[in-house]
Each structure stands twice: as C-alpha cells, then as structure tokens.
Design a protein around this motif. Structure first.
Motif, PDB file in Angstrom:
ATOM      1  N   GLU A 136      83.787 -36.456 -28.733  1.00 54.48           N
ATOM      2  CA  GLU A 136      84.697 -35.473 -28.183  1.00 54.48           C
ATOM      3  C   GLU A 136      84.058 -34.857 -26.942  1.00 54.48           C
ATOM      4  N   ASN A 137      84.866 -34.678 -25.911  1.00 50.10           N
ATOM      5  CA  ASN A 137      84.354 -34.221 -24.627  1.00 50.10           C
ATOM      6  C   ASN A 137      83.489 -32.976 -24.741  1.00 50.10           C
ATOM      7  N   GLY A 138      84.012 -31.953 -25.403  1.00 46.51           N
ATOM      8  CA  GLY A 138      83.279 -30.694 -25.470  1.00 46.51           C
ATOM      9  C   GLY A 138      81.937 -30.826 -26.145  1.00 46.51           C
ATOM     10  N   VAL A 139      81.882 -31.607 -27.239  1.00 46.40           N
ATOM     11  CA  VAL A 139      80.633 -31.786 -27.990  1.00 46.40           C
ATOM     12  C   VAL A 139      79.578 -32.468 -27.122  1.00 46.40           C
ATOM     13  N   HIS A 140      79.968 -33.545 -26.469  1.00 51.69           N
ATOM     14  CA  HIS A 140      79.010 -34.290 -25.642  1.00 51.69           C
ATOM     15  C   HIS A 140      78.544 -33.451 -24.459  1.00 51.69           C
ATOM     16  N   ALA A 141      79.462 -32.740 -23.817  1.00 54.22           N
ATOM     17  CA  ALA A 141      79.091 -31.888 -22.685  1.00 54.22           C
ATOM     18  C   ALA A 141      78.108 -30.814 -23.111  1.00 54.22           C
ATOM     19  N   GLU A 142      78.301 -30.268 -24.301  1.00 56.38           N
ATOM     20  CA  GLU A 142      77.379 -29.248 -24.817  1.00 56.38           C
ATOM     21  C   GLU A 142      75.995 -29.840 -25.068  1.00 56.38           C
ATOM     22  N   GLN A 143      75.951 -31.073 -25.580  1.00 55.81           N
ATOM     23  CA  GLN A 143      74.655 -31.727 -25.808  1.00 55.81           C
ATOM     24  C   GLN A 143      73.903 -31.912 -24.495  1.00 55.81           C
ATOM     25  N   ILE A 144      74.609 -32.322 -23.469  1.00 55.09           N
ATOM     26  CA  ILE A 144      73.972 -32.514 -22.165  1.00 55.09           C
ATOM     27  C   ILE A 144      73.471 -31.183 -21.609  1.00 55.09           C
ATOM     28  N   GLN A 145      74.302 -30.178 -21.661  1.00 54.97           N
ATOM     29  CA  GLN A 145      73.915 -28.873 -21.134  1.00 54.97           C
ATOM     30  C   GLN A 145      72.718 -28.320 -21.884  1.00 54.97           C
ATOM     31  N   SER A 146      72.699 -28.487 -23.186  1.00 53.59           N
ATOM     32  CA  SER A 146      71.576 -28.016 -24.005  1.00 53.59           C
ATOM     33  C   SER A 146      70.288 -28.747 -23.636  1.00 53.59           C
ATOM     34  N   ALA A 147      70.392 -30.055 -23.428  1.00 56.63           N
ATOM     35  CA  ALA A 147      69.204 -30.837 -23.061  1.00 56.63           C
ATOM     36  C   ALA A 147      68.674 -30.419 -21.694  1.00 56.63           C
ATOM     37  N   LEU A 148      69.577 -30.127 -20.767  1.00 56.26           N
ATOM     38  CA  LEU A 148      69.157 -29.764 -19.414  1.00 56.26           C
ATOM     39  C   LEU A 148      68.473 -28.402 -19.363  1.00 56.26           C
ATOM     40  N   THR A 149      68.732 -27.548 -20.329  1.00 65.01           N
ATOM     41  CA  THR A 149      68.118 -26.218 -20.338  1.00 65.01           C
ATOM     42  C   THR A 149      66.963 -26.118 -21.331  1.00 65.01           C
ATOM     43  N   GLY A 150      66.694 -27.217 -22.057  1.00 65.18           N
ATOM     44  CA  GLY A 150      65.626 -27.196 -23.055  1.00 65.18           C
ATOM     45  C   GLY A 150      64.337 -27.813 -22.546  1.00 65.18           C
ATOM     46  N   ASP A 151      63.370 -27.936 -23.452  1.00 64.43           N
ATOM     47  CA  ASP A 151      62.053 -28.471 -23.105  1.00 64.43           C
ATOM     48  C   ASP A 151      62.115 -29.944 -22.702  1.00 64.43           C
ATOM     49  N   ALA A 152      63.098 -30.671 -23.214  1.00 69.86           N
ATOM     50  CA  ALA A 152      63.174 -32.114 -22.927  1.00 69.86           C
ATOM     51  C   ALA A 152      63.424 -32.396 -21.458  1.00 69.86           C
ATOM     52  N   ALA A 153      63.970 -31.411 -20.752  1.00 77.95           N
ATOM     53  CA  ALA A 153      64.318 -31.631 -19.353  1.00 77.95           C
ATOM     54  C   ALA A 153      63.118 -32.022 -18.500  1.00 77.95           C
ATOM     55  N   ALA A 154      61.939 -31.554 -18.873  1.00 81.48           N
ATOM     56  CA  ALA A 154      60.740 -31.833 -18.080  1.00 81.48           C
ATOM     57  C   ALA A 154      60.052 -33.125 -18.507  1.00 81.48           C
ATOM     58  N   GLN A 155      60.535 -33.760 -19.597  1.00 83.11           N
ATOM     59  CA  GLN A 155      59.820 -34.896 -20.152  1.00 83.11           C
ATOM     60  C   GLN A 155      60.631 -36.185 -20.176  1.00 83.11           C
ATOM     61  N   SER A 156      61.913 -36.092 -20.339  1.00 81.40           N
ATOM     62  CA  SER A 156      62.746 -37.258 -20.592  1.00 81.40           C
ATOM     63  C   SER A 156      63.353 -37.835 -19.322  1.00 81.40           C
ATOM     64  N   ALA A 157      63.197 -39.166 -19.146  1.00 80.30           N
ATOM     65  CA  ALA A 157      63.836 -39.837 -18.023  1.00 80.30           C
ATOM     66  C   ALA A 157      65.347 -39.790 -18.174  1.00 80.30           C
ATOM     67  N   LEU A 158      65.815 -39.854 -19.412  1.00 81.09           N
ATOM     68  CA  LEU A 158      67.253 -39.778 -19.656  1.00 81.09           C
ATOM     69  C   LEU A 158      67.816 -38.427 -19.218  1.00 81.09           C
ATOM     70  N   VAL A 159      67.143 -37.365 -19.612  1.00 75.64           N
ATOM     71  CA  VAL A 159      67.619 -36.031 -19.246  1.00 75.64           C
ATOM     72  C   VAL A 159      67.529 -35.840 -17.738  1.00 75.64           C
ATOM     73  N   ALA A 160      66.529 -36.442 -17.106  1.00 78.97           N
ATOM     74  CA  ALA A 160      66.428 -36.363 -15.645  1.00 78.97           C
ATOM     75  C   ALA A 160      67.653 -37.009 -14.998  1.00 78.97           C
ATOM     76  N   SER A 161      68.107 -38.127 -15.567  1.00 80.50           N
ATOM     77  CA  SER A 161      69.304 -38.775 -15.049  1.00 80.50           C
ATOM     78  C   SER A 161      70.539 -37.914 -15.286  1.00 80.50           C
ATOM     79  N   TRP A 162      70.634 -37.283 -16.457  1.00 74.05           N
ATOM     80  CA  TRP A 162      71.735 -36.344 -16.704  1.00 74.05           C
ATOM     81  C   TRP A 162      71.722 -35.220 -15.665  1.00 74.05           C
ATOM     82  N   GLY A 163      70.497 -34.762 -15.357  1.00 74.42           N
ATOM     83  CA  GLY A 163      70.373 -33.692 -14.364  1.00 74.42           C
ATOM     84  C   GLY A 163      70.855 -34.124 -12.999  1.00 74.42           C
ATOM     85  N   ARG A 164      70.498 -35.347 -12.594  1.00 68.77           N
ATOM     86  CA  ARG A 164      70.986 -35.862 -11.305  1.00 68.77           C
ATOM     87  C   ARG A 164      72.512 -35.941 -11.321  1.00 68.77           C
TER      88      ARG A 164
END
Length: 324
Positions: free
Chosen positions: A5-33
């Motif tokens: 569901e759109n809202g659920v997935h968007a929330e997961q991305i937003q949470s990852a971008l503001t969490g600790d994983a943002a500085a470590q994960s190549a996947l989250v870096a791509s989400w950030g881009r």
C-alpha cells in the motif's frame, strides 16, 4: 506478493531516511537520491515514460554492434531463468531496455508494469530500481520487492549487472526481472551469478571485437586472487608486444588510465613476466651465439668477432644463457 500500500511503503522510506540506516545503507542512499535529489514521490503510480519508435531506434543505433554481440549471452541467460517466470532485458546506459526476452504468457504482466523495450528505467525517472540503480552505482545488484522506491514496483525482483566498453566506460546493463510471488531469495542469488556471468561474457566479446588484430591476455595483478575482477581483466597486446587496450577490470587491477595507455607500454612491464616477443628474441640470440661458436670451433674470440661484439660482452651472454 502484490505491491505494498502506498502509504505504508512511503512511511518505511521516510523512516529509513531519518534513521541510523541512512548513513550506512547503499539502498537507503538510493532512496535518498530518489526523494531529495530527483524529487520523486514513492506514491506516484504512473507507468514509466516510454520512448517513441524513432527515439528507441536511435537508442539502439547508439549501442552499435553491442546488441548483436549480446544475443548469444541473452539467449543463454533466458534459457536458464525464463522458465521461472523471469524476463531478460538489455538496457542502454540511460536505463532504456533495447532488447528483451520473455515468455509469451507473462508478457501482459510485464507490459503493464513497464518492463518493456523503450521504457525509461533510469533512477532519475523511476527512483530506486534494478536497472537505474545498477547504472547509477555502476555495480551489479538486486533490488528485491519493497527495496524499490515506488510502491507500484514492490512486486518486482530485479537483478542487474552493468556492461563496460573496451575503454572501461559504462555502456549498458543486463537485467533479469520477475513478478512471481514464490521467488525465493536463494533463487535470486543464483540469478545474480548468472546475470553477472552474462554481462562479463558480453564485455569480453565486445573487447575482443574492439581489438581484432591484437592478442588478448588475461592479466591478474601480483598477489590478487582470481576473483570476478581478475577473471575479467583483459589486456590487448599488438604484434610489437605493446599494450593497446585494457578492460575496466584490468584498469582497476593494474592502475591503468587513458593517459598511460596513450603511450607505448610494453606488456612485460605491465604484467611482470616475459612476453612472447622477448622470449622469441632471447631464443634467437642464444641460437645465433651457438652457431657462431660452432663455426669457430668453440673459439670465443673468433665467435665474438663473427658476431661483431666484444669478447667481454660475449662472455656475459654465454653466462646468461648457461653456455659457458
């Protein structure tokens, strides 16, 4: 597994971008881009943009002979994965598939998703996805289901490997994608090996065709294990035993640049071993000395005069060749 569901997935991305994983994960870096650099919305549900027939024709022409060169590898790859509900795509460096293999019964599904020739799957247009992110990061990878940026793509599992040209520049990519719910991560790993192997085969054939008159040498660096990079490290050597080309892996392995390759570079200096030309020269020189000694009855002074070198030089050569 359907799309999230759109809202659920968007929330997961937003949470990852503001969490600790943002500085470590190549996947989250791509989400950030995808979100911050390209300004994309994970909830956007439209299909990928599609080139016109003329634009697709021009994209194919830009790839030149690579499409023909890749045919056998694409066929072999599809024969291995097509029965599992996967399609095989060859995309250009802009993320546009220009060639495709797929089972007719699955075509409607992939066409609806947009995994078709002419669709634009660059990271800038579709966010994190197999083709676009592999090209952006210039490495083989898998984007599995909810790792995609857009919610509409989270039913897909896409495994991609980039293809580099004979000068080491990004040229294209091979993708295997599936929308099957029962696709296991273990099978995805097997697909990954097959995709990387296919990409390296296409690269190697393209490299050989780029230097048709050269001898192609496999070059592994001193102390380097013969892993994927070493096995695809190719050097092109001309008749004078000078290096005239090097694949991307060889450039990385041996520290080669366009500037270094623009100057005469003996293969023996690069590879740390005697080249065929040097061995042939040494054998010819050894034979000439032996013939001179035979003609002079073993008289070193007479042999040196016959060879037009000094007696001291001949003694050094006799010692070097083990003839003294």
């Amino acid at each position: 597994m359907g799309t999230l569901e759109n809202g659920v997935h968007a929330e997961q991305i937003q949470s990852a971008l503001t969490g600790d994983a943002a500085a470590q994960s190549a996947l989250v870096a791509s989400w950030g881009r995808s979100m911050r650099l390209y300004g994309l919305d994970p909830e956007e549900g439209t299909k990928p943009d599609v080139l016109t027939e003329q634009e697709l024709k021009e994209a194919r022409e830009r790839l030149g002979s690579l499409i023909h060169t890749a045919q056998a590898s694409l066929d072999r790859l599809y024969s291995a994965v097509g029965g599992a509900g996967c399609c095989v795509l060859l995309a250009d460096k802009d993320g546009v598939p220009v060639d495709r293999r797929g089972y007719e019964g699955d075509d409607a599904t992939f066409y609806k998703i947009g995994l078709w020739t002419g669709a634009v799957w660059s990271e800038q247009r579709e966010g994190t996805n197999g083709i676009g992110t592999a090209l952006a990061e210039q490495r083989a990878l898998t984007i599995h289901r909810d790792q995609h940026f857009r919610s509409k793509n989270t039913a897909l599992s896409c495994t991609v490997a980039p293809i580099f040209d004979h000068r080491g520049r990004l040229m294209a990519a091979i993708d295997v994608s599936s929308a099957r719910r029962d696709l296991t991560e273990d099978f995805v790993r097997l697909i990954s090996f097959a995709v990387v192997d296919a990409a390296r085969r296409v690269e190697a054939e393209h490299f050989r065709l780029a230097f048709p008159k050269a001898r192609i040498v496999l070059a592994n660096g001193a102390g380097e294990p013969m892993g994927e990079k070493a096995m695809s490290a190719l050097i092109a050597v001309d008749d004078d035993d000078l290096v005239v080309g090097a694949s991307r892996s060889a450039r990385q392995l041996l520290g080669l640049t366009d500037e270094l390759l623009s100057r005469p570079l003996p293969a023996t200096d690069l590879l740390g071993q005697h080249s065929n030309a040097e061995l042939d020269y040494a054998n010819a020189e050894r034979g000439a000395i032996q013939r001179a000694l035979a003609r002079t009855g073993g008289n070193v002074s007479a042999a040196a005069e016959h060879l037009r070198i000094s007696r001291a030089t001949l003694h050094r050569k006799l010692k070097r060749f083990g003839l003294s």
